[in-house]
Design an enzyme around this catalytic site. Structure first.
Site, mmCIF file in Angstrom:
data_model
loop_
_atom_site.group_PDB
_atom_site.id
_atom_site.type_symbol
_atom_site.label_atom_id
_atom_site.label_comp_id
_atom_site.label_asym_id
_atom_site.label_seq_id
_atom_site.Cartn_x
_atom_site.Cartn_y
_atom_site.Cartn_z
ATOM 1 N N TYR A 158 2.492 0.889 5.832
ATOM 2 C CA TYR A 158 1.084 0.818 5.429
ATOM 3 C C TYR A 158 0.773 -0.605 4.991
ATOM 4 O O TYR A 158 1.527 -1.210 4.221
ATOM 5 C CB TYR A 158 0.826 1.788 4.269
ATOM 6 N N ASP A 212 5.079 -7.974 4.227
ATOM 7 C CA ASP A 212 4.115 -7.372 3.312
ATOM 8 C C ASP A 212 4.895 -6.916 2.087
ATOM 9 O O ASP A 212 5.539 -5.874 2.090
ATOM 10 C CB ASP A 212 3.403 -6.202 3.998
ATOM 11 N N LYS A 214 -0.340 -5.398 -6.236
ATOM 12 C CA LYS A 214 0.298 -4.551 -7.254
ATOM 13 C C LYS A 214 0.861 -5.358 -8.438
ATOM 14 O O LYS A 214 0.095 -5.803 -9.263
ATOM 15 C CB LYS A 214 1.312 -3.619 -6.590
HETATM 16 C C1 PLP Z 1 -0.602 -0.780 -1.595
HETATM 17 C C2 PLP Z 1 -0.259 -1.527 -0.393
HETATM 18 C C3 PLP Z 1 -1.210 -2.277 0.324
HETATM 19 C C4 PLP Z 1 -2.664 -2.246 -0.009
HETATM 20 O O1 PLP Z 1 -2.934 -2.741 -1.283
HETATM 21 P P1 PLP Z 1 -4.307 -2.318 -2.001
HETATM 22 O O2 PLP Z 1 -4.297 -3.116 -3.262
HETATM 23 O O3 PLP Z 1 -4.207 -0.841 -2.207
HETATM 24 O O4 PLP Z 1 -5.401 -2.682 -1.101
HETATM 25 C C5 PLP Z 1 -0.776 -3.063 1.365
HETATM 26 N N1 PLP Z 1 0.515 -3.096 1.725
HETATM 27 C C6 PLP Z 1 1.452 -2.379 1.084
HETATM 28 C C7 PLP Z 1 2.874 -2.496 1.497
HETATM 29 C C8 PLP Z 1 1.093 -1.559 0.019
HETATM 30 O O5 PLP Z 1 2.017 -0.810 -0.581
#
Ligand code: PLP
Length: 425
Positions: free
Chosen positions: A143, A238, A266
């Site tokens: 994701y 990511d 995060k």
């Molecule tokens: C949570 C997450 C996102 C998106 O971040 P948001 O702050 O929710 O937009 C993107 N990549 C990864 C790996 C994530 O866990």
């Protein structure tokens, strides 16, 4: 009689889609009414009915220090006194960029945005602008936020609700998104062979944590590093979840593989909305106002969010032993599951990230994760919630440990999970 949470959920449903501002919060996958939260301190989170629960969601990752860490709260309060937003540069932004560059050296130059979604969307734009190519490769079950081009075979809520692809995303927007299988080198090789000179980047969660927790096989990340180099594509890690969670240097430090671009979110915001993307100066100088890649944000580098991020990173930096403490606690829970369930349940652990899958097979990609018994997971979730333990309301999310989890609470959690597993095995 209804609980306060049930009343609030009904009221929320009148003016908020599904009563929630992010889908997984609705608890649909586990068939429960979501708990409406009023406060959180340390490893406990308290709902509107006064239930105090041990929290293993940790706001989906940011809460690595536990909730409402005294130093972070103080710093944020102080920052508020100076004003909430200026729309002009501040010293705090420099400090955060310096800390990021120090802890994650591949992010020599970085830009702050307001969410992980925005960070990834921007990093992909930079990769395309820099390479002058359009196609990207992502992995099934990873994701990367909800931007149009990346909502293809996504994990997290998109996996939980079994709609990997969203309605409302034009086909045109995703035709340049190619999908490979996590941990499957051949699937990546095949895409490169079929699209030589056209691939701008490979984007990957170096530890996949949005289909439960799935670890990279030995050599997989190194392979991605080599093949991207070979074909002149960029490698994007990511690290929105893994950044500052697997260690101060994120997954790239943990596995010693250096990407070209990294995205953070995060933890970097310490509980406030921040995302960041960055890489070498040579790549990042393509970004406006230096270069032709446009990317902007009214609240980017917001002084309050920046204050929370700086203090959080500072605390982590002062106490690097935190990571062995976190991994040890996650290991205790993993051990407790193994002790009762043996091979009947798959447990994947990377540091303080834990994935407990109700399947006897090894989970190493999207298919093996999706083979888990989600009804079992719902039973497990309900059993724990009824005993004041709050875990992710979906099989396809990680269990997060924080430095605030006490030995007592970990022991209680291990016992309770053990009881549940004994009752089903
Ligand atoms: C949570 C997450 C996102 C998106 O971040 P948001 O702050 O929710 O937009 C993107 N990549 C990864 C790996 C994530 O866990």
């Amino acid at each position: 009689m209804d609980t306060k949470s049930q009343e609030l959920f009904r009221r929320a449903g009148l003016h908020i889609p599904g009563g929630v501002n992010s889908p997984v919060r609705a608890f649909r996958a586990v068939g429960r009414c979501p708990r409406f939260i009023v406060s959180a301190h340390g490893d406990r989170i308290t709902d509107a009915d006064g239930n105090e629960m041990i929290d293993y969601v940790c706001s989906w990752g940011p809460g690595i220090l536990g909730h409402a860490h005294e130093r972070v709260i103080k710093r944020v309060q102080k920052a508020c006194e100076y004003g909430l937003s200026f729309g002009a540069p501040t010293e705090g932004e420099i400090r955060l960029a310096e800390l990021i560059a120090e802890l994650v050296p591949s992010m020599e130059v970085s830009r702050l945005v307001s969410s992980g979604t925005e960070a990834v969307m921007s990093a992909v734009r930079v990769a395309r602008g820099f390479t002058k190519r359009d196609k990207i490769i992502k992995f099934k079950g990873c994701y990367h936020g909800h931007s149009d081009g990346l909502l293809v075979k996504a994990g997290s809520g998109a996996l939980t609700t079994s709609v990997p692809d969203s309605v409302g995303v034009p086909q045109d927007y995703t035709q340049n998104t190619l999908v490979a299988s996590y941990n499957d080198k051949a699937s990546v090789e095949a895409l490169f062979l079929a699209n030589q000179e056209e691939i701008a980047a490979v984007i990957v969660e170096p530890v996949a944590a949005n289909m439960g927790v799935v670890l990279p096989k030995d050599g997989f990340l190194e392979f991605l590093r080599e093949i991207t180099k070979k074909y002149g594509a960029l490698l994007i890690f990511d690290e929105v979840i893994t950044g500052f969670r697997l260690g101060l240097g994120g997954a790239q430090g943990y596995y010693q593989v250096t990407p070209d671009l990294t995205t953070l979110g995060k933890i970097v915001g310490g509980g406030m909305p921040i995302g960041a993307y960055g890489g070498k100066g040579e790549i990042m100088e393509m970004v406006s106002p230096l270069g032709p890649i446009y990317q902007a944000g009214t609240l980017s580098g917001n002084p309050i969010a920046t204050a929370a991020g700086i203090e959080t990173l500072q605390i982590l930096k002062e106490d690097p032993d935190i990571y062995s403490r976190l991994a040890q606690k996650a290991g205790q829970i993993a051990g407790a599951v193994k002790e009762v369930a043996g091979e009947k349940v798959c447990v994947n652990q990377a540091g303080s990230l834990l994935g407990i899958f109700f399947t006897p097979s090894l989970v190493m990609d999207y298919e093996s994760a999706a083979a888990s018994d989600t009804t079992r997971y719902a039973d497990y979730f309900g059993y724990l919630l009824d005993r004041d333990i709050y875990v992710a309301p979906s099989q396809f999310e990680a269990m997060f440990l924080s430095d605030a989890h006490t030995q007592e609470d970990i022991a209680y959690t291990c016992r309770t999970i053990g009881e549940f597993l004994s009752s089903i095995i």
